[in-house]
Design an enzyme around this catalytic site. Sequence first.
Site, PDB file in Angstrom:
ATOM      1  N   ASP A 182     -13.154  26.161  34.581  1.00  0.00           N
ATOM      2  CA  ASP A 182     -13.212  27.190  33.550  1.00  0.00           C
ATOM      3  C   ASP A 182     -12.010  27.151  32.620  1.00  0.00           C
ATOM      4  O   ASP A 182     -10.874  27.272  33.062  1.00  0.00           O
ATOM      5  CB  ASP A 182     -13.270  28.567  34.243  1.00  0.00           C
ATOM      6  CG  ASP A 182     -13.950  29.599  33.368  1.00  0.00           C
ATOM      7  OD1 ASP A 182     -13.357  30.655  33.098  1.00  0.00           O
ATOM      8  OD2 ASP A 182     -15.087  29.312  32.924  1.00  0.00           O
ATOM      9  N   ARG A 210     -25.286  26.416  18.878  1.00  0.00           N
ATOM     10  CA  ARG A 210     -25.691  27.203  20.047  1.00  0.00           C
ATOM     11  C   ARG A 210     -24.453  27.177  20.937  1.00  0.00           C
ATOM     12  O   ARG A 210     -23.983  26.079  21.278  1.00  0.00           O
ATOM     13  CB  ARG A 210     -26.855  26.576  20.785  1.00  0.00           C
ATOM     14  CG  ARG A 210     -27.124  27.230  22.166  1.00  0.00           C
ATOM     15  CD  ARG A 210     -27.791  26.285  23.141  1.00  0.00           C
ATOM     16  NE  ARG A 210     -28.170  26.920  24.395  1.00  0.00           N
ATOM     17  CZ  ARG A 210     -27.552  26.730  25.542  1.00  0.00           C
ATOM     18  NH1 ARG A 210     -26.477  25.950  25.614  1.00  0.00           N
ATOM     19  NH2 ARG A 210     -27.993  27.331  26.649  1.00  0.00           N
ATOM     20  N   ASP A 212     -23.002  27.519  24.393  1.00  0.00           N
ATOM     21  CA  ASP A 212     -23.429  27.525  25.784  1.00  0.00           C
ATOM     22  C   ASP A 212     -22.578  28.494  26.616  1.00  0.00           C
ATOM     23  O   ASP A 212     -21.375  28.638  26.395  1.00  0.00           O
ATOM     24  CB  ASP A 212     -23.249  26.095  26.333  1.00  0.00           C
ATOM     25  CG  ASP A 212     -23.627  25.969  27.777  1.00  0.00           C
ATOM     26  OD1 ASP A 212     -24.821  26.081  28.078  1.00  0.00           O
ATOM     27  OD2 ASP A 212     -22.732  25.774  28.625  1.00  0.00           O
ATOM     28  N   HIS A 216     -19.837  33.760  29.715  1.00  0.00           N
ATOM     29  CA  HIS A 216     -18.694  33.409  30.568  1.00  0.00           C
ATOM     30  C   HIS A 216     -17.404  33.285  29.786  1.00  0.00           C
ATOM     31  O   HIS A 216     -16.402  32.807  30.300  1.00  0.00           O
ATOM     32  CB  HIS A 216     -19.036  32.142  31.354  1.00  0.00           C
ATOM     33  CG  HIS A 216     -20.295  32.324  32.144  1.00  0.00           C
ATOM     34  ND1 HIS A 216     -20.332  32.988  33.351  1.00  0.00           N
ATOM     35  CD2 HIS A 216     -21.581  32.037  31.830  1.00  0.00           C
ATOM     36  CE1 HIS A 216     -21.593  33.076  33.759  1.00  0.00           C
ATOM     37  NE2 HIS A 216     -22.374  32.506  32.855  1.00  0.00           N
ATOM     38  N   GLU A 248     -25.531  31.821  23.784  1.00  0.00           N
ATOM     39  CA  GLU A 248     -26.392  31.927  24.958  1.00  0.00           C
ATOM     40  C   GLU A 248     -25.830  33.002  25.868  1.00  0.00           C
ATOM     41  O   GLU A 248     -24.793  32.821  26.505  1.00  0.00           O
ATOM     42  CB  GLU A 248     -26.491  30.591  25.714  1.00  0.00           C
ATOM     43  CG  GLU A 248     -27.533  30.647  26.812  1.00  0.00           C
ATOM     44  CD  GLU A 248     -27.064  30.105  28.137  1.00  0.00           C
ATOM     45  OE1 GLU A 248     -25.888  29.708  28.230  1.00  0.00           O
ATOM     46  OE2 GLU A 248     -27.845  30.068  29.087  1.00  0.00           O
TER      47      GLU A 248
HETATM   48  C1  QV4 Z   1     -22.641  22.926  42.818  1.00  0.00           C
HETATM   49  C2  QV4 Z   1     -22.579  24.258  43.561  1.00  0.00           C
HETATM   50  C3  QV4 Z   1     -21.310  24.985  43.184  1.00  0.00           C
HETATM   51  C4  QV4 Z   1     -20.124  24.122  43.538  1.00  0.00           C
HETATM   52  C5  QV4 Z   1     -20.244  22.802  42.750  1.00  0.00           C
HETATM   53  C6  QV4 Z   1     -19.131  21.868  43.118  1.00  0.00           C
HETATM   54  O1  QV4 Z   1     -23.713  25.047  43.135  1.00  0.00           O
HETATM   55  O2  QV4 Z   1     -21.251  26.213  43.888  1.00  0.00           O
HETATM   56  O3  QV4 Z   1     -18.917  24.773  43.226  1.00  0.00           O
HETATM   57  O4  QV4 Z   1     -21.491  22.144  43.031  1.00  0.00           O
HETATM   58  O5  QV4 Z   1     -18.928  20.998  42.011  1.00  0.00           O
HETATM   59  C7  QV4 Z   1     -24.983  21.517  38.306  1.00  0.00           C
HETATM   60  C8  QV4 Z   1     -25.674  21.677  39.659  1.00  0.00           C
HETATM   61  C9  QV4 Z   1     -24.917  22.700  40.509  1.00  0.00           C
HETATM   62  C10 QV4 Z   1     -23.486  22.222  40.685  1.00  0.00           C
HETATM   63  C11 QV4 Z   1     -22.859  22.004  39.302  1.00  0.00           C
HETATM   64  C12 QV4 Z   1     -21.522  21.280  39.435  1.00  0.00           C
HETATM   65  O6  QV4 Z   1     -27.001  22.149  39.425  1.00  0.00           O
HETATM   66  O7  QV4 Z   1     -25.558  22.807  41.777  1.00  0.00           O
HETATM   67  O8  QV4 Z   1     -22.737  23.215  41.425  1.00  0.00           O
HETATM   68  O9  QV4 Z   1     -23.631  21.152  38.481  1.00  0.00           O
HETATM   69  O10 QV4 Z   1     -20.527  22.212  39.383  1.00  0.00           O
HETATM   70  C13 QV4 Z   1     -26.805  23.431  33.762  1.00  0.00           C
HETATM   71  C14 QV4 Z   1     -27.673  23.551  35.014  1.00  0.00           C
HETATM   72  C15 QV4 Z   1     -26.839  23.751  36.269  1.00  0.00           C
HETATM   73  C16 QV4 Z   1     -25.808  22.643  36.348  1.00  0.00           C
HETATM   74  C17 QV4 Z   1     -24.912  22.768  35.105  1.00  0.00           C
HETATM   75  C18 QV4 Z   1     -23.762  21.777  35.118  1.00  0.00           C
HETATM   76  O11 QV4 Z   1     -28.538  24.679  34.864  1.00  0.00           O
HETATM   77  O12 QV4 Z   1     -27.692  23.679  37.404  1.00  0.00           O
HETATM   78  O13 QV4 Z   1     -25.038  22.761  37.567  1.00  0.00           O
HETATM   79  O14 QV4 Z   1     -25.717  22.513  33.946  1.00  0.00           O
HETATM   80  O15 QV4 Z   1     -24.239  20.466  35.233  1.00  0.00           O
HETATM   81  C19 QV4 Z   1     -26.285  31.322  34.137  1.00  0.00           C
HETATM   82  C20 QV4 Z   1     -25.344  31.244  32.943  1.00  0.00           C
HETATM   83  C21 QV4 Z   1     -25.974  30.503  31.784  1.00  0.00           C
HETATM   84  C22 QV4 Z   1     -26.484  29.137  32.261  1.00  0.00           C
HETATM   85  C23 QV4 Z   1     -27.487  29.368  33.390  1.00  0.00           C
HETATM   86  C24 QV4 Z   1     -28.059  28.065  33.910  1.00  0.00           C
HETATM   87  O16 QV4 Z   1     -24.997  32.565  32.510  1.00  0.00           O
HETATM   88  O17 QV4 Z   1     -25.014  30.310  30.745  1.00  0.00           O
HETATM   89  O18 QV4 Z   1     -26.849  30.059  34.455  1.00  0.00           O
HETATM   90  N1  QV4 Z   1     -27.079  28.382  31.147  1.00  0.00           N
HETATM   91  C25 QV4 Z   1     -26.245  27.405  30.450  1.00  0.00           C
HETATM   92  C26 QV4 Z   1     -27.036  26.145  30.112  1.00  0.00           C
HETATM   93  C27 QV4 Z   1     -27.361  25.394  31.405  1.00  0.00           C
HETATM   94  C28 QV4 Z   1     -26.075  24.869  32.027  1.00  0.00           C
HETATM   95  C29 QV4 Z   1     -24.951  25.795  31.852  1.00  0.00           C
HETATM   96  C30 QV4 Z   1     -25.039  26.972  31.179  1.00  0.00           C
HETATM   97  C31 QV4 Z   1     -23.631  25.293  32.277  1.00  0.00           C
HETATM   98  O19 QV4 Z   1     -28.226  26.510  29.442  1.00  0.00           O
HETATM   99  O20 QV4 Z   1     -28.244  24.304  31.167  1.00  0.00           O
HETATM  100  O21 QV4 Z   1     -26.279  24.703  33.443  1.00  0.00           O
HETATM  101  O22 QV4 Z   1     -23.118  24.585  31.162  1.00  0.00           O
HETATM  102  O23 QV4 Z   1     -27.311  32.236  33.871  1.00  0.00           O
HETATM  103 CA    CA Z   2     -15.088  31.276  31.356  1.00  0.00          CA
END
Ligand code: QV4
Ligand code: CA
Length: 515
Positions: A182, A210, A212, A216, A248
Amino acid sequence: MRFLLLLSVLGRCWAQYDPHTQPGRTSIVHLFEWRWDDIALECERYLGPNGFGGVQISPPNENAVISNPSRPWWERYQPISYKICTRSGNEDEFRDMVKRCNNVGVRIYVDAVVNHMCGNGVSAGTSSTCGSYFNPGSREFSAVPYSAWDFNDGKCKTSSGEIESYNDIYQVRDCRLVGLLDLALEKDYVRTKVAEYMNHLIDIGVAGFRIDASKHMWPGDMKAFLVKLNNLNTSWFPEGARPFIYQEVIDLGGEAIQSSDYFGNGRVTEFKYGIKLGTVLRKWNGEKMAYLKNWGEGWAFMPSDKALVFVDNHDNQRGHGAGGASILTFWDARLYKMAVGFMLAHPYGVTRVMSSFRWPRYFDNGKDINDWVGPPSENEVIKRVIINPDSTCGNDWVCEHRWRQIRNMVIFRNVVDGQPFKNWWDNERNQVAFGRGNRGFIVFNNDDWTLSVTLQTGLPAGIYCDIISGDKINNNCTGIKINVCSKGLASFSISNTAEDPFIAIHVDAKLKTDE
Ligand code: QV4
Ligand code: CA
């Protein structure tokens, strides 16, 4: 003169709500995971000629290469640097795309991932889309550069360092979202790095962003980097034009953080929209289309001039983010076309159409365990978008934006832009109709019996081509024709077993009868 000055100041302060689409263009299409060279081609051969306002592209900055699972789509939400260098293409290809799209009147909106860098579990090294070195453990991202000082570790108060409760606004902003490192956006150094990245894209010619994971970031920290942004490139935009911003933020009500916290920065994604529309069209929880009479703010959505709306997005079409089972996607084609049609006909919000790739869904205990699968690719290279003779896409690109019903409703929205919502009719169940001033009219049958009714359309008398069942080509209609009489009345008959049980007509699809 002072009045003009006031206008220009007003223009500056609310312009970040304006997508800066060219006149007569209103909608954005999300070409999810497309390559830059294919987007440039699509702008010239399809989006320009069919009145699309702009394209939301996947994050263009260098991301982590995730090998397990193999090259998931979500690796692009794990930044390594702000170099324009991903599987979609390099900076030259990006510049070429922006120029060619702008030159045919189609804008580019960038998915800006600036809340975080990659996951704290990713292995250190140069496994990144541009080979930049990074070490999550030591918080080192040498190609930016960022170091441990630039992250929120010291600020987050949870023992895990991750967000543990969405009711604690401090955790949501200052802790890691699913392990993503973060960024300390209260630091001017970090704000400056983010603004430099966004200004690089603005100077190339993009129209906006957009942002993202906005939920947060503190709204004030976002404002601090947004005020550092340049005006848009005057090669394609008027002097003083501010970048379009849509944040978002998933706010379904009931959380400490609300969409309205972000209204000062720009527009906000309205996630209630797609969830509710899916529930209504699926007729779940006693919902019915007759209730759509007061759609929009009447359903407790944010003000229309702050909203960015969509039926599905890249997250919730595969069970990520918010929406759950009610979300309609291309997998539910018949209802999906009705939902997208309703969204594009209704005046609420700035509309975004999803354009997806097909992946091998595999449900295990109700969850798609293939939700991670990345874009169509060969040896990890994203496949080109093949255009078939019938104008559909090959290579597992779905191209919903090219489906006749959706493409023609994008045009419908352009034709009725600025016209009031009027002439609503419903049968108190799932047959409804409404018009947009004297320029467009749409009728839906989502009941299990035939719709047969004569309605006031508000349109000038004439023969209209239904642009759902066909196209107006030259002065012919390949679909159903609707006769509007001198008083604006027209008779509609829609079978509940029709391929697409809805009809849409507008003044640019009116046939000349004096020929
Ligand atoms: C995992 C564990 C964690 C652990 C970590 C260790 O869950 O607890 O600490 O490993 O590194 C991917 C995996 C996820 C993994 C993470 C790596 O799915 O299991 O954590 O990588 O840290 C997208 C996907 C996520 C993906 C992420 C990063 O949806 O699954 O995580 O990209 O690759 C909330 C938010 C909202 C968000 C939404 C999905 O408020 O903002 O969740 N939406 C936006 C995007 C979305 C993206 C992100 C945010 C992050 O639209 O596509 O998440 O940028 O509601
Ligand atoms: Ca933050």
